[in-house]
Motif scaffolding. Structure first.
Motif, mmCIF file in Angstrom:
data_model
loop_
_atom_site.group_PDB
_atom_site.id
_atom_site.type_symbol
_atom_site.label_atom_id
_atom_site.label_comp_id
_atom_site.label_asym_id
_atom_site.label_seq_id
_atom_site.Cartn_x
_atom_site.Cartn_y
_atom_site.Cartn_z
ATOM 1 N N UNK A 2 0.840 -1.208 0.000
ATOM 2 C CA UNK A 2 0.000 0.000 0.000
ATOM 3 C C UNK A 2 0.873 1.256 0.000
ATOM 4 N N UNK A 3 1.660 1.485 -1.067
ATOM 5 C CA UNK A 3 2.598 2.617 -1.067
ATOM 6 C C UNK A 3 1.921 3.979 -0.972
ATOM 7 N N UNK A 4 0.764 4.153 -1.644
ATOM 8 C CA UNK A 4 0.092 5.462 -1.593
ATOM 9 C C UNK A 4 -0.378 5.774 -0.173
ATOM 10 N N UNK A 5 -1.004 4.803 0.473
ATOM 11 C CA UNK A 5 -1.424 4.989 1.863
ATOM 12 C C UNK A 5 -0.219 5.278 2.752
ATOM 13 N N UNK A 6 0.849 4.571 2.512
ATOM 14 C CA UNK A 6 2.057 4.704 3.323
ATOM 15 C C UNK A 6 2.626 6.121 3.245
ATOM 16 N N UNK A 7 2.754 6.636 2.020
ATOM 17 C CA UNK A 7 3.346 7.954 1.834
ATOM 18 C C UNK A 7 2.450 9.056 2.371
ATOM 19 N N UNK A 8 1.152 8.997 2.102
ATOM 20 C CA UNK A 8 0.238 10.031 2.573
ATOM 21 C C UNK A 8 0.214 10.111 4.094
ATOM 22 N N UNK A 9 0.105 8.966 4.740
ATOM 23 C CA UNK A 9 0.033 8.972 6.194
ATOM 24 C C UNK A 9 1.380 9.327 6.827
ATOM 25 N N UNK A 11 -20.973 3.441 5.039
ATOM 26 C CA UNK A 11 -21.155 2.762 3.766
ATOM 27 C C UNK A 11 -19.935 2.047 3.243
ATOM 28 N N UNK A 12 -18.952 1.751 4.102
ATOM 29 C CA UNK A 12 -17.769 1.016 3.675
ATOM 30 C C UNK A 12 -18.082 -0.473 3.657
ATOM 31 N N UNK A 13 -18.007 -1.147 2.511
ATOM 32 C CA UNK A 13 -18.463 -2.524 2.427
ATOM 33 C C UNK A 13 -17.525 -3.578 2.998
ATOM 34 N N UNK A 14 -16.207 -3.350 2.949
ATOM 35 C CA UNK A 14 -15.315 -4.400 3.442
ATOM 36 C C UNK A 14 -13.867 -4.113 3.111
ATOM 37 N N UNK A 15 -13.014 -5.124 3.309
ATOM 38 C CA UNK A 15 -11.580 -4.933 3.179
ATOM 39 C C UNK A 15 -11.124 -4.633 1.749
ATOM 40 N N UNK A 16 -11.907 -4.977 0.755
ATOM 41 C CA UNK A 16 -11.512 -4.726 -0.624
ATOM 42 C C UNK A 16 -11.865 -3.319 -1.104
ATOM 43 N N UNK A 17 -12.589 -2.553 -0.313
ATOM 44 C CA UNK A 17 -12.979 -1.198 -0.700
ATOM 45 C C UNK A 17 -11.778 -0.257 -0.603
ATOM 46 N N UNK A 18 -11.800 0.843 -1.351
ATOM 47 C CA UNK A 18 -10.696 1.815 -1.257
ATOM 48 C C UNK A 18 -10.720 2.556 0.069
ATOM 49 N N UNK A 19 -9.558 3.070 0.455
ATOM 50 C CA UNK A 19 -9.475 3.860 1.675
ATOM 51 C C UNK A 19 -10.286 5.151 1.532
ATOM 52 N N UNK A 20 -10.725 5.670 2.660
ATOM 53 C CA UNK A 20 -11.304 7.017 2.700
ATOM 54 C C UNK A 20 -10.124 7.974 2.862
ATOM 55 N N UNK A 21 -9.530 8.342 1.735
ATOM 56 C CA UNK A 21 -8.218 8.986 1.732
ATOM 57 C C UNK A 21 -8.208 10.312 2.475
ATOM 58 N N UNK A 22 -9.215 11.152 2.248
ATOM 59 C CA UNK A 22 -9.244 12.456 2.912
ATOM 60 C C UNK A 22 -9.383 12.280 4.420
ATOM 61 N N UNK A 23 -10.330 11.455 4.826
ATOM 62 C CA UNK A 23 -10.520 11.195 6.249
ATOM 63 C C UNK A 23 -9.266 10.596 6.873
ATOM 64 N N UNK A 24 -8.633 9.674 6.162
ATOM 65 C CA UNK A 24 -7.426 9.025 6.661
ATOM 66 C C UNK A 24 -6.295 10.030 6.857
ATOM 67 N N UNK A 25 -6.032 10.833 5.831
ATOM 68 C CA UNK A 25 -4.912 11.774 5.885
ATOM 69 C C UNK A 25 -5.136 12.862 6.927
ATOM 70 N N UNK A 26 -6.328 13.444 6.933
ATOM 71 C CA UNK A 26 -6.630 14.488 7.915
ATOM 72 C C UNK A 26 -6.645 13.909 9.333
ATOM 73 N N UNK A 27 -7.196 12.707 9.472
ATOM 74 C CA UNK A 27 -7.240 12.083 10.783
ATOM 75 C C UNK A 27 -5.860 11.805 11.350
ATOM 76 N N UNK A 28 -4.973 11.269 10.525
ATOM 77 C CA UNK A 28 -3.600 11.005 10.972
ATOM 78 C C UNK A 28 -2.882 12.306 11.293
ATOM 79 N N UNK A 29 -3.132 13.347 10.497
ATOM 80 C CA UNK A 29 -2.533 14.661 10.756
ATOM 81 C C UNK A 29 -2.957 15.185 12.128
ATOM 82 N N UNK A 30 -4.262 15.140 12.424
ATOM 83 C CA UNK A 30 -4.761 15.634 13.701
ATOM 84 C C UNK A 30 -4.278 14.756 14.866
ATOM 85 N N UNK A 31 -4.289 13.438 14.651
ATOM 86 C CA UNK A 31 -3.802 12.532 15.694
ATOM 87 C C UNK A 31 -2.326 12.777 15.986
#
Length: 252
Positions: free
Chosen positions: A72-79, A128-148
């Motif tokens: 998951x390189x894109x997730x890795x770099x963004x976070x 509405x996230x169906x399961x492990x094969x769905x794409x990440x919620x990228x905006x929520x993920x990036x902003x959430x990690x930033x705030x955390x």
């Protein structure tokens, strides 16, 4: 300054336990913070010293879980970028904001993380996230990690609890892989914290040198243990630790 061997032994023991707990679920630094206060440090010195000392434990955990980071390189770099920038900002805020802000905000954030973990499946269905094969919620993920990570730079206690809560809510993957990413992001944030605090904060480096070896060992052992635990057990461990941390900080 340390007065006897019992204080030194206390730091060695809590250092190992905190590294292991951070790798498994998060919140281990809450063991170190009161131990440092018990040696006579002020809350500010104990906080920054604790934050710096926790970093090596994340290194041990990240190394032991590195295989779970692949794919998951894109997730890795963004976070990673979000964690680095947010941690630096949190460090600066600690030095300029009054202590009343710290007392009011931190327990609420940790308590929120417990709620997020306990009801993550319900929240995911609601979103509405169906399961492990769905794409990440990228905006929520990036902003959430930033705030955390701002929180983590401001107060290192329970940083991992909040990171994993954000990851399970915004990223669709197995708990094992998300836990590995949590360890990686904790390592990145701690590295930034170490650099910033070394420049502007009153770190007790003797205490750091006492804690570093045991947090590294504890993080490595905890990382191996996390790979063997069932995902549901791991999630509920996080919930229990987060709830305990929130109650502890609210009553302290």
């Amino acid at each position: 300054m340390f007065t006897d061997w019992l204080e030194l032994a206390l730091l060695v023991v809590v250092g190992f336990l905190s590294g292991a707990i951070n790798a498994v679920a998060g919140g281990g630094s809450l063991l170190v913070f009161p131990a440092l206060l018990a040696t006579g440090m002020s809350p500010l010195v104990a906080n920054v010293t604790n934050s710096v000392a926790q970093g090596p434990g994340f290194v041990g955990a990240a190394i032991s879980q590195r295989k779970d980071l692949a794919g998951t390189p894109r997730r890795m770099w963004l976070t990673t970028v979000a964690a680095a920038v947010g941690s630096a900002l949190g460090c600066v805020l600690l030095m300029v904001l009054p202590g009343k802000v710290f007392d009011a905000v931190v327990p609420a954030l940790v308590g929120l993380s417990a709620v997020l973990m306990a009801f993550q499946n319900t929240i995911r269905k609601w979103l509405g996230t169906p399961g492990e094969d769905a794409p990440d919620r990228t905006v929520l993920l990036t902003v959430g990690i930033f705030l955390a990570s701002i929180y983590g730079g401001y107060f290192g206690g329970a940083r991992s609890v909040i990171l994993i809560a954000i990851l399970v809510l915004a990223a669709t993957d197995s708990m094992r892989r998300l836990n590995a990413l949590k360890s990686w992001l904790g390592m990145i944030g701690s590295a930034v914290t170490l650099v910033v605090y070394a420049l502007i904060a009153p770190v007790d480096w003797i205490a750091v040198l006492m804690l570093v070896p045991t947090t590294v060992l504890g993080g490595f052992v905890g990382g191996k243990l996390a790979q063997k635990l069932p995902s549901n057990l791991l999630r509920y461990l996080v919930v229990v630790i987060a709830a305990g941390v929130a109650i502890y900080m609210a009553l302290d």
